[in-house]
Scaffold this active site. Structure first.
Site: not given
Length: 536
Positions: A167, A447
């Site tokens: 990603r 996160d």
């Protein structure tokens, strides 16, 4: 030893970071040449798309509401399909995600998951070292030479490992250590180009391919840009169209209205959509920030059984299966609770319920944040999914319109909800500023997405004078008192020692500024990026 530098750079290119360690293996002249040509080709379009985001936000602030696009109605009604997935992507029932840190990569690839998504974005703090070390680590992982030495053991890859996805950063994020023609480059293109350059042919030779997860898109136009980048890269390397494959994270409320269109733009390269639910919740707050009727309750009350989230996940399944691609479920952020068996079992029960719902609804796979959850998630999907996937389940029973996607979730706003947002947001930001983008807090792996929810909620509650269930109105003075109280508790608990010197105080300052600002900051990672790179 003085840091290494390249002997020469392409005209108009400036590197503002040291090339320590093995970084010169990544920023070779050939790799930079490929990246610079790609960046110059696509940067003007990226800038136009970012300007369009601002224009769309202004329309939303004026009261306009998103809806499915009238100009693409015929596309949605037609029966096109994406190419079949490659053999190594037929079964994706459990995927694990994590940063591009060396030990994490080994453990994730060895975890028993079907896929590992190596993350340069939400679980990675984008220091120059992290970005380049991450590329080195992935280069070694692709060639299966990656190892890690600790005092206790040597980590190396098992014979059978997960399939690798990468990603890159979103379109909005810059990489300020590399400048082209007087401006910083796109972090997305930087991450993509270096990984593709060093690994695409090697991956193909090993029977797999360069596979990507694409984050934070807000329209099919942004997907079209990625597709153009893919075609450019395949052409440059002489690879057949469709060698590159990508799954798009549907993690913005606007993208939910354009899922068909996003798949169509990427159709030669599509292998699915994913419910990026934490960023999706953040996006709901952000996009409707001007509306007092869109105030959300406490974060822990905004779960996937809320109507707007359940509608979005089922529409995603229906859309993906109609187009022949995987519908991936959301993240289980729980981590093992080693010192409290009863509490650990309650956490696992939440995971079971979440994954059972996903598998029963028709998702083809799901995400976990910790290797200890791989077995549990796989057990649940094995019980519900007898083949490699559920692409044959068309979910023609699903009927979702704009009002379903826009229904505001119900629930209380509590004093504990406010305090929890503060303590999580500040500590995550302190860790991120210390160079760590993936942080265990209160039995969850946090996160950037969950930190974004925390600070966005506080801003929204202050902006609209939300009332707690104890009758108090959330305004700046109340927030300041909660922040002071939580900081006192954290300091008493020794939290300052868990972060780089001064980062907890800096994080509290930044969190406060973002929460009480008159204008909403689009991303905390943008707001804090200059602080990160100035001190790492």
């Amino acid at each position: 030893m003085a840091p290494k530098t390249l002997v020469s750079l392409p005209p108009g290119v400036e590197i503002r970071g040291a090339l320590d360690g093995r970084a010169s293996e990544i920023l070779t002249s050939e790799a930079l040449d490929f990246f610079v040509r790609l960046a110059r080709e696509f940067e003007p379009t990226r800038q136009r798309l970012l300007t369009r985001r601002v224009e769309v936000q202004r329309a939303l602030d004026r009261g306009e509401r998103p809806d499915f696009l009238t100009e693409t109605a015929a596309l949605r009604a037609s029966d096109w399909r994406a190419p079949p997935p490659p053999q190594d992507l037929l079964d994706r029932r459990v995927e694990i995600t994590g940063p591009v840190e060396r030990k994490m990569i080994i453990n994730a690839l060895n975890s028993g998951a079907n896929v590992f998504m190596a993350d340069f974005e939400d679980s990675n703090a984008p220091t120059w070292k992290n970005q380049l070390d991450g590329q080195v680590n992935l280069k070694d992982a692709v060639r299966r030479t990656i190892t890690f030495e600790s005092p206790q053991k040597t980590y190396r890859l098992n014979e059978k490992t997960a399939t690798l996805f990468v990603r890159p950063r979103g379109w909005h994020l810059p990489e300020k250590h590399v400048w082209i023609d007087g401006r910083p480059v796109s972090g997305a293109l930087f991450d993509f180009a270096l990984f593709f350059f060093h690994n695409a042919r090697e991956l193909v030779a090993r029977g797999t391919g360069p596979y990507f997860y694409l984050p934070k898109m807000e329209s099919h136009r942004e997907a079209r840009l990625w597709n153009d980048v893919f075609v450019f890269a395949e052409s440059e390397f002489g690879l057949p169209r469709g060698t590159l494959r990508a799954t798009v994270l549907i993690e913005t409320i606007l993208a939910a209205f354009e899922m068909d269109e996003i798949l169509f733009e990427l159709r030669d390269h599509s292998v699915g959509l994913n419910c990026g639910r934490w960023d999706y919740i953040f996006s709901f707050i952000k996009k409707f920030r001007a509306r007092a009727d869109c105030v959300l309750p406490d974060r822990d009350r905004v779960g996937m059984t809320q109507h707007f989230l359940r509608s979005y996940s089922q529409l995603l399944i229906q859309t993906c299966h109609r187009r022949g691609v995987h519908a991936m479920g959301g993240m289980a952020a729980q981590i093992p609770i080693k010192d409290d068996a009863a509490k650990n079992e309650r956490a696992l029960e939440k995971v079971r319920a979440d994954k059972t719902r996903e598998a029963s609804d028709g998702h083809d796979g799901t995400w976990v944040a910790h290797p200890a959850l791989v077995g549990l998630a796989k057990q649940i999907f094995d019980a519900h999914v007898k083949g490699p996937n559920q692409l044959e389940r068309m979910r023609e029973d699903v009927k979702v319109d704009a009002s379903d996607l826009l229904r505001v979730p119900e629930g209380a706003i509590t004093s504990e909800g406010l305090a929890h947002d503060v303590r999580v947001g500040v500590q995550y930001l302190a860790a991120w500023l210390s160079g760590n983008g993936c942080v265990p807090l209160y039995d969850l792996m946090e996160d950037a997405a969950t930190a974004e929810i925390s600070r966005a909620q506080v801003w929204q509650w202050i902006r609209h004078g939300a009332r707690q269930d104890d009758g108090r109105t959330i305004e700046r003075a109340l927030f300041a008192s909660v922040l002071d109280a939580e900081m006192a508790k954290l300091k008493a608990d020794g939290a300052e020692s868990r972060f780089a010197p001064g980062k907890l105080a800096l994080a509290a300052q930044l969190f406060s500024e973002l929460s009480i600002a008159d204008e909403f900051a689009e991303f905390l990672t943008l707001s804090a990026y200059d602080q990160l790179i100035a001190n790492t």
